[in-house]
Design a protein around this motif. Structure first.
Motif, PDB file in Angstrom:
ATOM      1  N   VAL A   1      16.445 -18.947 -23.591  1.00 10.84           N
ATOM      2  CA  VAL A   1      15.962 -19.716 -24.729  1.00 10.84           C
ATOM      3  C   VAL A   1      14.522 -20.169 -24.522  1.00 10.84           C
ATOM      4  N   THR A   2      14.196 -20.613 -23.326  1.00  8.10           N
ATOM      5  CA  THR A   2      12.849 -21.110 -23.055  1.00  8.10           C
ATOM      6  C   THR A   2      11.805 -20.003 -23.160  1.00  8.10           C
TER       7      THR A   2
ATOM      8  N   LYS B   1      15.635 -15.220 -32.821  1.00  8.19           N
ATOM      9  CA  LYS B   1      17.036 -15.553 -33.031  1.00  8.19           C
ATOM     10  C   LYS B   1      17.758 -15.327 -31.726  1.00  8.19           C
ATOM     11  N   ASN B   2      18.347 -16.370 -31.206  1.00  9.96           N
ATOM     12  CA  ASN B   2      18.966 -16.295 -29.892  1.00  9.96           C
ATOM     13  C   ASN B   2      20.375 -16.864 -29.983  1.00  9.96           C
ATOM     14  N   LYS B   3      21.334 -16.084 -29.512  1.00  9.00           N
ATOM     15  CA  LYS B   3      22.719 -16.531 -29.576  1.00  9.00           C
ATOM     16  C   LYS B   3      23.008 -17.653 -28.578  1.00  9.00           C
ATOM     17  N   PHE B   4      22.135 -17.830 -27.589  1.00  9.88           N
ATOM     18  CA  PHE B   4      22.343 -18.891 -26.615  1.00  9.88           C
ATOM     19  C   PHE B   4      21.940 -20.273 -27.144  1.00  9.88           C
ATOM     20  N   VAL B   5      21.306 -20.338 -28.325  1.00  3.63           N
ATOM     21  CA  VAL B   5      20.951 -21.627 -28.924  1.00  3.63           C
ATOM     22  C   VAL B   5      22.193 -22.164 -29.623  1.00  3.63           C
ATOM     23  N   THR B   6      22.992 -22.918 -28.927  1.00  2.00           N
ATOM     24  CA  THR B   6      24.223 -23.494 -29.430  1.00  2.00           C
ATOM     25  C   THR B   6      24.088 -25.005 -29.553  1.00  2.00           C
TER      26      THR B   6
ATOM     27  N   SER C   1      20.823 -24.646 -37.691  1.00  3.43           N
ATOM     28  CA  SER C   1      21.431 -24.970 -38.964  1.00  3.43           C
ATOM     29  C   SER C   1      21.816 -26.448 -39.010  1.00  3.43           C
ATOM     30  N   LEU C   2      22.187 -26.893 -40.207  1.00  2.00           N
ATOM     31  CA  LEU C   2      22.574 -28.281 -40.375  1.00  2.00           C
ATOM     32  C   LEU C   2      23.870 -28.588 -39.640  1.00  2.00           C
ATOM     33  N   TRP C   3      24.816 -27.666 -39.636  1.00  2.00           N
ATOM     34  CA  TRP C   3      26.069 -27.899 -38.927  1.00  2.00           C
ATOM     35  C   TRP C   3      25.863 -27.901 -37.418  1.00  2.00           C
ATOM     36  N   GLN C   4      24.922 -27.104 -36.935  1.00  2.00           N
ATOM     37  CA  GLN C   4      24.595 -27.176 -35.509  1.00  2.00           C
ATOM     38  C   GLN C   4      24.058 -28.558 -35.148  1.00  2.00           C
ATOM     39  N   TYR C   5      23.264 -29.128 -36.050  1.00  2.00           N
ATOM     40  CA  TYR C   5      22.742 -30.476 -35.803  1.00  2.00           C
ATOM     41  C   TYR C   5      23.868 -31.492 -35.759  1.00  2.00           C
ATOM     42  N   TYR C   6      24.831 -31.402 -36.674  1.00  2.00           N
ATOM     43  CA  TYR C   6      25.943 -32.349 -36.675  1.00  2.00           C
ATOM     44  C   TYR C   6      26.764 -32.238 -35.387  1.00  2.00           C
ATOM     45  N   ARG C   7      27.070 -31.002 -34.988  1.00  2.48           N
ATOM     46  CA  ARG C   7      27.864 -30.826 -33.770  1.00  2.48           C
ATOM     47  C   ARG C   7      27.073 -31.246 -32.530  1.00  2.48           C
ATOM     48  N   ALA C   8      25.770 -30.974 -32.512  1.00  2.00           N
ATOM     49  CA  ALA C   8      24.949 -31.385 -31.365  1.00  2.00           C
ATOM     50  C   ALA C   8      24.853 -32.900 -31.273  1.00  2.00           C
ATOM     51  N   ARG C   9      24.740 -33.571 -32.408  1.00  2.00           N
ATOM     52  CA  ARG C   9      24.682 -35.039 -32.387  1.00  2.00           C
ATOM     53  C   ARG C   9      25.992 -35.630 -31.897  1.00  2.00           C
ATOM     54  N   MET C  10      27.102 -35.044 -32.307  1.00  2.00           N
ATOM     55  CA  MET C  10      28.395 -35.535 -31.838  1.00  2.00           C
ATOM     56  C   MET C  10      28.553 -35.313 -30.337  1.00  2.00           C
TER      57      MET C  10
END
Length: 815
Positions: free
Chosen positions: A186-187, A242-247, A283-292
């Motif tokens: 990712v880096t 676009k990187n699949k490791f960005v979770t 994405s917006l859902w990635q942000y929600y899951r990352a915040r949780m």
């Protein structure tokens, strides 16, 4: 003395120095069997070091032999203190240009233990290398120090931000190696994959065609260290976006510090920072899951916090002796587990402060918990010497009902020592089961209802400003005569509203019937609402985080209030002094006449006239007795007698009472790693059934409130809307259904417009004739606004104004 081919002299040691050097060496270095070390025998002649041919290896062969074994010689030598090969050779008196492969050293027979060589004649003279007395079999070999290999260790704290792989780099486990590969991808914005991924070995390669980058690592023989064994650390591919490791997990771990510093970090800020760092969008859902996920990392998971409740309670009691921390759990039949039900906390500093520095009035309220496991937070709040809130105790319960209020009030009465309930005042709204609990537990105490909640229930059926004003006037008056007068006015306005209010006992909501023991005439439980607002940001947190945020807020508040007391300019608080100053100004409208024995007759505006006794500190209006501060009539009498009004303010408002309430200290507690261990079984989360829909986090609005753009506004239920076209009520101009045919006489005044500019109703300016009489207006009509266009305007401009109404309509139809 010098060695051949080397410019540095050989320093020869004496027998005593050499013996000391031998004692300082490790045991395996002196007459040991280590093949990688040079043997040193202290029994050899002075100045000589005997060595066997098999112990001498060239540097190149030594490195080659070391690479054969992966688990040997793994001790790390810090590179900051390593010497260059030339420095090592200089220190050991070895020429760096020496060809070690061509050097042949004959084997030297070792001397027997305890005896000297045959050539030793017993003299203490040093032997010379250039002398002829050196035996051809003896060769002096320089001493080389033992060098351990240097391995790079991967430190997640420092190296995980931008991992750089090196050969022989060591990792703690395979998961850490996989994580480093993902962060590296990712880096550096590279597309990578794991071509081999099993518990024992991992190989990561670049997915780009033609790129030979790869890294391979596996366990060492001890299965405790994961080591990089093969590496091609050079990319020949382009960057990817676009990187699949960005979770969400990677985003949470990368920006957990930002979320810790700013818990309200929004999506736009996070996505912008991620784009700057990695040039990748989320994405917006990635942000929600990352915040949780970040919240779980910071606060701990919900289950873990419930499991640590026993340790938290023990630590809270240990650091704050005398505090009441009581937890209630339930045990299921046939299951050896504990389910959390309730938690009650009353800190010792707050108990002592309320008893010594506050008035005997307590407000009760409950608010919802907005976290994963729902519940109710019950609170009890008092009033300090500056007429501000003073929190006493709080409890987390499963719901607000009769059983929970009974449990909470029984513990509270035990902590505050309320044995005789005379003199205690409770104020609350009609929560479920609270009224019954107070009546049964404290039958002789005074009970008040919040007038704000009373009016909210009143206005559902009885609307109107006059009714509202009469209700509040009846509640604020301090005399029974004034109460009856305002109730009679309400009867005149509405008989139904009067009957609804007459059914409520005025002892609970009118100052005219309050007792004088509490020295407080509050009508609303604003102190409880203020505390609920102060902890609003903590009500969606897990249980321990919630309790800690409340404790930290109370601890800081006590410190802040103590520092504020040092800045007081008077013996009473700033809020009380401001109120006294206001009464002095209003007392100018009163006229005082002295009667004798410190008694005054005070006449106010209108026909009001009251008797004031300065010595007894009483007034016929009963305001002075209710609050302990001279009322407007008492202030007028004090000013007439040239007395200081501050001397007649009750002691409950003085600085001494304020400091007694805030001098006790709430002590901090240690972190979870320092909490004491307990023998109780871990507590499990309470059972909770998730409700349908989005979780509610905003309070329910009143019947006359509406939320517009984040602001609360009153509804326009009582405003009569008037149409600007016809002057009719009940609708406005936009919703008017009579706009097909408009009579020009009913049109409102319009502003002047520029030339050839279309007016409000769609007609050009030149189409409007100058009307001189009402009779001419009656024969002129206009088409609806929706029919006006380019063609319609032209037809209207060309139509003669002298024709009748029917002719105009026929001509328009033809066009």
């Amino acid at each position: 003395m010098q060695l051949p081919g080397h410019g540095r002299p050989l320093q020869l040691l004496s027998d005593a120095d050499l013996m000391m050097f031998g004692e300082m060496l490790p045991t395996d270095m002196v007459d040991g069997e280590d093949d990688d070390a040079v043997r040193v025998n202290t029994d050899d002649p002075i100045g000589y070091i005997n060595a066997s041919n098999k112990h001498i290896q060239s540097p190149g062969k030594r490195v080659a032999n070391e690479e054969l074994s992966e688990s040997e010689n793994e001790e790390i030598v810090d590179s900051k203190y390593e010497q260059d090969p030339e420095d090592i050779a200089a220190d050991t008196c070895v020429d760096p240009t020496t060809n070690w492969d061509s050097l042949k050293v004959p084997e030297i027979p070792r001397a027997e233990t305890g005896s000297r060589s045959d050539k030793d004649d017993g003299s203490d003279d040093l032997r010379s290398l250039d002398g002829s007395d050196i035996d051809e079999q003896e060769v002096e070999v320089p001493c080389r120090r033992f060098i351990k290999k240097h391995y790079h260790e991967f430190n997640p704290t420092h190296n995980l931000q931008n991992p750089v792989f090196k050969l022989r780099m060591q990792f703690g486990n395979a998961d850490m190696f996989r994580k480093a590969v993902r962060v590296h991808a990712v880096t550096n914005r590279k597309a990578m994959k794991f071509s081999k991924n099993d518990p024992n070995r991992v190989r990561a390669v670049c997915k780009a065609e033609g790129c030979k980058w790869f890294v391979f690592a596996s366990w060492l023989s001890d299965h405790r260290t994961f080591k990089v064994k093969s590496l091609q650390d050079e990319h020949t591919c382009a960057m990817v976006f676009k990187n699949k490791f960005v979770t969400s997990r990677m985003i949470a771990e990368k920006y957990v510090d930002q979320w810790r510093a700013n818990p309200e970090w929004n999506f736009s800020g996070m996505s912008q920072q991620l784009r700057v760092d990695t040039n990748v969008d989320a994405s917006l859902w990635q942000y929600y899951r990352a915040r949780m996920t970040a919240r779980e990392i910071i606060q701990g998971s919900v289950k873990d916090q419930y499991a640590k409740l026993w340790q938290y309670c023990a630590e809270l009691r240990r650091m704050n002796p005398g505090s009441s921390v009581i937890m209630k759990c339930s045990v299921e039949d046939g299951v050896d587990t504990l389910k959390f039900e309730r938690l009650y906390i009353c800190l010792a500093a707050l108990k002592k402060g309320w008893k010594e520095g506050c008035r005997p009035i307590l407000g009760l309220d409950g608010c919802f918990i907005k976290g994963f496991h729902k519940g109710q937070l019950l609170t009890v709040v008092g009033i300090d010497a500056n007429n501000q809130m003073y929190h006493v105790a709080y409890a987390l319960v499963e719901s607000e009902c009769r059983q929970t209020w009974f449990w909470f009030l029984e513990l509270l009465a035990s902590d505050l020592g309320i044995n005789n309930c005379h003199g205690i005042v409770w104020i609350n709204d009609k929560q479920k089961g609270l009224v019954d609990a107070i009546r049964e537990l404290f039958p002789h105490s005074e009970h008040r209802f919040c007038v704000k909640h009373l009016h909210n229930n009143f206005k559902v059926q009885h609307k109107g400003l006059m009714l509202k004003q009469n209700l509040w006037a009846a509640a604020k008056t301090t005399t029974e005569q004034g109460f009856k007068r305002h109730m009679e006015r309400m009867r005149i306005e509405s008989e139904a509203a009067y009957q609804w209010l007459a059914d409520k006992d005025p002892v609970y909501w009118s100052r005219a019937f309050f007792k004088e023991t509490a020295l407080c005439d509050v009508l609303c439980k604003n102190m409880c609402e203020a505390f609920n607002l102060a902890i609003l940001h903590a009500r969606d947190k897990p249980v321990i985080t919630l309790m800690e945020m409340i404790r930290n807020y109370l601890m800081k508040r006590l410190v802040r209030k103590r520092s504020e007391a040092d800045k007081w300019h008077h013996q009473i608080g700033p809020k009380v002094f401001k109120y006294v100053k206001k009464l002095k100004l209003e007392s100018g409208n009163c006229y005082s006449e002295y009667s004798g024995h410190y008694v005054y007759q005070v006449r106010g505006l209108g026909d009001d006239q009251f008797v004031v006794d300065i010595d007894k500190r009483t007034c016929a209006c009963k305001k002075w007795q209710l609050i302990g501060i001279p009322c407007i009539h008492g202030m007028s009498a004090l000013l007439s007698s040239n007395r200081d009004s501050l001397d007649y303010v009750d002691n409950v408002y003085k600085k001494d009472a304020f400091l007694k309430a805030y001098n006790p200290v709430i002590y901090g507690i240690n972190g979870p790693s320092m909490w004491p261990t307990t023998i109780e079984r871990p507590v499990q989360c309470p059972e909770f059934k998730k409700q349908r829909g989005r979780p509610k986090k905003v309070r329910k609005l009143q019947s006359d409130e509406v939320r517009v753009g984040g602001r609360l506004k009153l509804r326009r239920n009582y405003i009569v809307v008037t149409c600007k076209k016809y002057g009719q009520q009940g609708h406005n101009r936009t919703t008017c259904d009579k706009s097909d045919i408009l009579n020009f006489c009913d049109l409102p005044n319009r502003k002047k417009t520029k030339k050839n500019q279309t007016l409000k109703f769609g007609q050009p300016k030149k189409c409007l004739p100058r009307l001189e009489s009402v009779q001419e207006v009656k024969h002129l009509t206009f088409l609806p606004q929706k029919q006006f266009g380019t063609s319609t305007s032209k037809s209207m401009s060309s139509a003669p104004f002298g024709k009748e109404e029917e002719d105009v309509e026929d001509e328009n139809k033809k066009k």
